[in-house]
Every structure is written in structure tokens, then in C-alpha cells.
Design a protein around this motif. Structure first.
Motif, PDB file in Angstrom:
ATOM      1  N   MET A  40     143.655 -66.312  76.115  1.00 36.81           N
ATOM      2  CA  MET A  40     143.652 -67.763  75.950  1.00 36.81           C
ATOM      3  C   MET A  40     142.556 -68.162  74.966  1.00 36.81           C
ATOM      4  N   ARG A  41     142.927 -68.251  73.715  1.00 34.53           N
ATOM      5  CA  ARG A  41     141.968 -68.373  72.625  1.00 34.53           C
ATOM      6  C   ARG A  41     141.123 -69.650  72.682  1.00 34.53           C
ATOM      7  N   TYR A  42     141.706 -70.746  73.159  1.00 30.45           N
ATOM      8  CA  TYR A  42     140.965 -72.008  73.149  1.00 30.45           C
ATOM      9  C   TYR A  42     139.953 -72.109  74.292  1.00 30.45           C
ATOM     10  N   ALA A  43     139.919 -71.082  75.150  1.00 34.53           N
ATOM     11  CA  ALA A  43     138.856 -70.984  76.148  1.00 34.53           C
ATOM     12  C   ALA A  43     137.707 -70.141  75.596  1.00 34.53           C
ATOM     13  N   THR A  44     137.817 -69.784  74.308  1.00 34.06           N
ATOM     14  CA  THR A  44     136.788 -69.027  73.596  1.00 34.06           C
ATOM     15  C   THR A  44     136.526 -69.727  72.256  1.00 34.06           C
ATOM     16  N   THR A  45     135.708 -69.121  71.452  1.00 32.93           N
ATOM     17  CA  THR A  45     135.477 -69.647  70.096  1.00 32.93           C
ATOM     18  C   THR A  45     136.285 -68.855  69.072  1.00 32.93           C
ATOM     19  N   ASN A  46     137.093 -67.919  69.543  1.00 30.68           N
ATOM     20  CA  ASN A  46     137.924 -67.108  68.657  1.00 30.68           C
ATOM     21  C   ASN A  46     139.232 -67.844  68.358  1.00 30.68           C
TER      22      ASN A  46
ATOM     23  N   PHE B  38     140.938 -71.093  65.328  1.00 29.28           N
ATOM     24  CA  PHE B  38     140.725 -71.729  64.023  1.00 29.28           C
ATOM     25  C   PHE B  38     139.758 -72.903  64.093  1.00 29.28           C
ATOM     26  N   LEU B  39     139.530 -73.456  65.294  1.00 27.53           N
ATOM     27  CA  LEU B  39     138.576 -74.552  65.457  1.00 27.53           C
ATOM     28  C   LEU B  39     137.134 -74.046  65.525  1.00 27.53           C
ATOM     29  N   LYS B  40     136.992 -72.772  65.846  1.00 27.05           N
ATOM     30  CA  LYS B  40     135.673 -72.155  66.043  1.00 27.05           C
ATOM     31  C   LYS B  40     134.907 -72.856  67.175  1.00 27.05           C
ATOM     32  N   ALA B  41     135.657 -73.331  68.165  1.00 23.09           N
ATOM     33  CA  ALA B  41     135.047 -74.054  69.281  1.00 23.09           C
ATOM     34  C   ALA B  41     135.833 -73.800  70.559  1.00 23.09           C
ATOM     35  N   GLN B  42     135.129 -73.760  71.686  1.00 20.70           N
ATOM     36  CA  GLN B  42     135.775 -73.639  72.988  1.00 20.70           C
ATOM     37  C   GLN B  42     136.118 -75.033  73.490  1.00 20.70           C
ATOM     38  N   VAL B  43     137.410 -75.282  73.716  1.00 18.87           N
ATOM     39  CA  VAL B  43     137.827 -76.615  74.160  1.00 18.87           C
ATOM     40  C   VAL B  43     138.368 -76.622  75.591  1.00 18.87           C
ATOM     41  N   TYR B  44     138.622 -75.444  76.156  1.00 19.60           N
ATOM     42  CA  TYR B  44     138.978 -75.333  77.576  1.00 19.60           C
ATOM     43  C   TYR B  44     137.744 -74.900  78.353  1.00 19.60           C
ATOM     44  N   ASP B  45     137.581 -75.433  79.558  1.00 18.34           N
ATOM     45  CA  ASP B  45     136.456 -75.014  80.393  1.00 18.34           C
ATOM     46  C   ASP B  45     136.626 -73.581  80.873  1.00 18.34           C
ATOM     47  N   CYS B  46     137.871 -73.182  81.111  1.00 20.77           N
ATOM     48  CA  CYS B  46     138.148 -71.814  81.549  1.00 20.77           C
ATOM     49  C   CYS B  46     139.573 -71.443  81.152  1.00 20.77           C
TER      50      CYS B  46
ATOM     51  N   PHE C   9     148.652 -66.939  74.105  1.00 21.71           N
ATOM     52  CA  PHE C   9     147.455 -67.453  73.448  1.00 21.71           C
ATOM     53  C   PHE C   9     147.150 -68.881  73.918  1.00 21.71           C
ATOM     54  N   ASP C  10     148.195 -69.613  74.257  1.00 20.60           N
ATOM     55  CA  ASP C  10     148.018 -70.985  74.748  1.00 20.60           C
ATOM     56  C   ASP C  10     149.268 -71.392  75.525  1.00 20.60           C
ATOM     57  N   CYS C  11     149.077 -72.273  76.499  1.00 21.33           N
ATOM     58  CA  CYS C  11     150.191 -72.749  77.330  1.00 21.33           C
ATOM     59  C   CYS C  11     150.113 -74.271  77.407  1.00 21.33           C
ATOM     60  N   TYR C  12     150.190 -74.809  78.617  1.00 25.32           N
ATOM     61  CA  TYR C  12     150.026 -76.260  78.773  1.00 25.32           C
ATOM     62  C   TYR C  12     148.617 -76.666  78.350  1.00 25.32           C
ATOM     63  N   ARG C  13     148.543 -77.779  77.657  1.00 24.03           N
ATOM     64  CA  ARG C  13     147.253 -78.280  77.163  1.00 24.03           C
ATOM     65  C   ARG C  13     147.072 -79.729  77.595  1.00 24.03           C
ATOM     66  N   PRO C  14     146.091 -80.031  78.449  1.00 22.46           N
ATOM     67  CA  PRO C  14     145.860 -81.423  78.858  1.00 22.46           C
ATOM     68  C   PRO C  14     145.634 -82.321  77.647  1.00 22.46           C
TER      69      PRO C  14
ATOM     70  N   ASP D 271     147.442 -63.011  62.288  1.00 22.07           N
ATOM     71  CA  ASP D 271     146.867 -63.317  63.599  1.00 22.07           C
ATOM     72  C   ASP D 271     147.416 -64.665  64.071  1.00 22.07           C
ATOM     73  N   PHE D 272     147.221 -64.950  65.329  1.00 21.94           N
ATOM     74  CA  PHE D 272     147.540 -66.258  65.890  1.00 21.94           C
ATOM     75  C   PHE D 272     146.713 -67.325  65.166  1.00 21.94           C
ATOM     76  N   ASP D 273     147.313 -68.485  64.962  1.00 16.99           N
ATOM     77  CA  ASP D 273     146.653 -69.619  64.304  1.00 16.99           C
ATOM     78  C   ASP D 273     146.250 -69.330  62.855  1.00 16.99           C
ATOM     79  N   PHE D 274     147.026 -68.497  62.189  1.00 17.79           N
ATOM     80  CA  PHE D 274     146.829 -68.328  60.746  1.00 17.79           C
ATOM     81  C   PHE D 274     147.737 -69.337  60.042  1.00 17.79           C
ATOM     82  N   PHE D 275     147.115 -70.275  59.347  1.00 17.16           N
ATOM     83  CA  PHE D 275     147.905 -71.338  58.713  1.00 17.16           C
ATOM     84  C   PHE D 275     148.089 -71.038  57.225  1.00 17.16           C
ATOM     85  N   GLY D 276     149.110 -70.280  56.959  1.00 20.40           N
ATOM     86  CA  GLY D 276     149.450 -69.911  55.596  1.00 20.40           C
ATOM     87  C   GLY D 276     150.892 -69.453  55.563  1.00 20.40           C
ATOM     88  N   LYS D 277     151.417 -69.232  54.370  1.00 22.49           N
ATOM     89  CA  LYS D 277     152.826 -68.867  54.223  1.00 22.49           C
ATOM     90  C   LYS D 277     153.188 -67.576  54.939  1.00 22.49           C
ATOM     91  N   ALA D 278     152.243 -66.680  55.073  1.00 24.88           N
ATOM     92  CA  ALA D 278     152.526 -65.393  55.706  1.00 24.88           C
ATOM     93  C   ALA D 278     152.878 -65.541  57.195  1.00 24.88           C
TER      94      ALA D 278
END
Length: 252
Positions: free
Chosen positions: A89-95, A97-105, A135-140, A189-196
Motif C-alpha cells: 500500500m504505497r500511499y501508507a509510505t513515502t514510496n 509519486f507524491l513522496k508523502a505518506q497520506v494514509y495513517d496505516c 497498491f491502493d484500494c478504497y481511498r477516503p 513501476d506503479f504511478d509512472f506517469f508517462g507513455k510507457a
């Protein structure tokens, strides 16, 4: 007996004595059997310390209710219904594209109808030697606002005012892993925003294109549709009209 209220002091004394005797004789006697109690006549005591003790851990998390007994729009924790899924679950880490943790867990919640489709799709993948990795599921919706504050660009983050299907519990970001837990090659990788990362980008190896095709074909067969620019993102068609939600899970 008729006693005059007016008279000598002697008459008053007689009146008071008779009154006290009558009152004492009318007082109910305690029932010895009730005080002692018996196996067939126990007393339930409410509000005792025992009843107010904190719940034990096993009481806090009862066995999950079968999906068949829940409304399709109910939110459930996916791991409670299938232990073969894999999570990153990438958004519970800093890994990410935002480089920030936005989920508490890290947790993966979906609505029941989404969970049913995912479990069925995963069963097909398992027969082929693969499993779904999330990598991500339901998002509040509150998390959507956090992401928008960091990256207020609709090309990368859905505007939280309108919300995304992630906020409805009907979208997942996934890949496939083999029996050893190794991710299948998907080209980016996940969250790569490009044509590839686009589905119509064909300058990958046959292996990568085959892996993407496998993921896409089985997910679509189970009611999901893809986004052209993100090989990892899948929306459940039946969840498109569900309301944006802000349900938040408790972190253990």
C-alpha cells in the motif's frame, strides 16, 4: 372497637398502643427462602463491575460476516475474506509519486461488490499460478483532499470536490505476482506517469505485453474496466454510480 378522640389521657394512651400494635403486625416478614436463594431462583445483578470490564481482543474483532449476508455497498477489509492477496500500500509510505505518506496505516478496504469481483478474479489468477497484489484500494475523500493539496493537478490526482472512483470503494491499483511473490514485469513501476505506462504503448517486450494483456483480460471479464494511461488501475463498472465516501478505518 370505637375510641373517642376526646377524652382522658388514658384513652389517648390506649389509642396509640393499639395503633402501634396494628402497624407492627402488618409489616411483611422476610422470606427466608428468597434470601438464601436456590438453583431454580437465581437473581440477575445488573451494572456490576464484571459487566463493565473492557472487551477482550477476541471480542473486539468478531469473525467476518459472510459476504453473501452483507449489502453490496458495505465496506469490508479485503484481507478478512481472502488471505491469498498481496499488499504494497504505497500511499501508507513515502514510496509514491507524491513522496508523502497520506494514509495513517496500510489497509485495503472495498465495498462488498468490489470484493466479490476481486476474489473471483483472483481465483482465476491462482489457477494460472499468479495472485493479485494491491497498491491502493478504497481511498477516503479526506485523503483525496490531502493528495490534492500536494498535487493539485487533475492529470495526476482527481479533484476531491468531485471525487474519484477510489473514493467510492470501486477502484483498485494492482499488479500480479507469481507463486514466489515476485511481481510480473509490467514495463513501468506503479504511478509512472508517462507513455510507457499506457495500455496502447506497444514498444515493450512480448513478455510485458503478455502480462498486461493477462491482467486486463481477466479483470475485464469480472466486471472491471481499465484506464488507457495506467496499466495498474481498474474500476468496477457496477460501482460507478456509488456516492463518494469518507469512511475511515481504525489503525491497530
Amino acid at each position: 372497637m370505637y375510641i373517642y378522640c376526646l377524652g382522658s389521657r388514658f384513652n389517648w394512651l390506649i389509642f396509640i398502643s393499639v395503633f402501634l400494635i396494628v402497624m407492627v403486625s402488618c409489616k411483611p416478614k422476610p422470606a427466608a427462602d428468597k434470601i438464601k436463594g436456590s438453583s431454580s431462583d437465581s437473581i440477575r445483578i445488573l451494572g456490576t463491575v464484571a459487566e463493565e470490564e473492557p472487551l477482550q481482543p477476541e471480542q473486539l474483532q468478531p469473525d467476518p460476516v459472510p459476504l453473501s449476508q452483507l449489502a453490496d455497498t458495505t465496506f469490508i477489509r479485503l484481507a478478512d475474506y481472502d488471505d491469498s492477496f498481496v499488499y504494497d500500500m504505497r500511499y501508507a509510505t513515502t514510496n509514491n509519486f507524491l513522496k508523502a505518506q497520506v494514509y495513517d496505516c496500510a489497509e485495503c478496504y472495498t465495498r462488498v461488490k468490489t470484493a466479490k469481483a476481486l476474489i473471483e478474479a483472483n481465483a482465476v489468477f491462482k489457477k494460472k499460478g499468479y495472485r493479485i497484489k494491491f497498491f491502493d484500494c478504497y481511498r477516503p475523500n479526506a485523503v483525496q483532499y490531502k493528495m490534492w493539496e500536494i498535487m493539485p493537478n487533475p492529470q495526476y490526482v482527481a479533484n476531491p470536490v468531485k471525487g474519484s472512483i477510489h473514493n467510492k470503494g470501486g477502484a483498485v491499483d494492482i499488479t500480479l505476482v507469481d507463486e514466489n511473490g515476485k511481481e510480473l514485469a509490467m514495463g513501468t513501476d506503479f504511478d509512472f506517469f508517462g507513455k510507457a505506462a499506457h495500455h496502447d504503448y506497444l514498444q515493450h517486450s512480448d513478455t510485458i505485453l503478455g502480462n498486461r494483456k493477462l491482467l486486463k483480460a481477466i479483470m475485464e471479464k469480472h466486471g472491471f474496466w481499465s484506464i488507457r494511461t495506467e496499466w495498474w488501475h481498474y474500476n468496477l463498472s457496477a460501482a460507478s454510480n456509488d456516492p463518494v465516501a469518507n469512511f475511515k478505518w481504525n489503525c491497530k
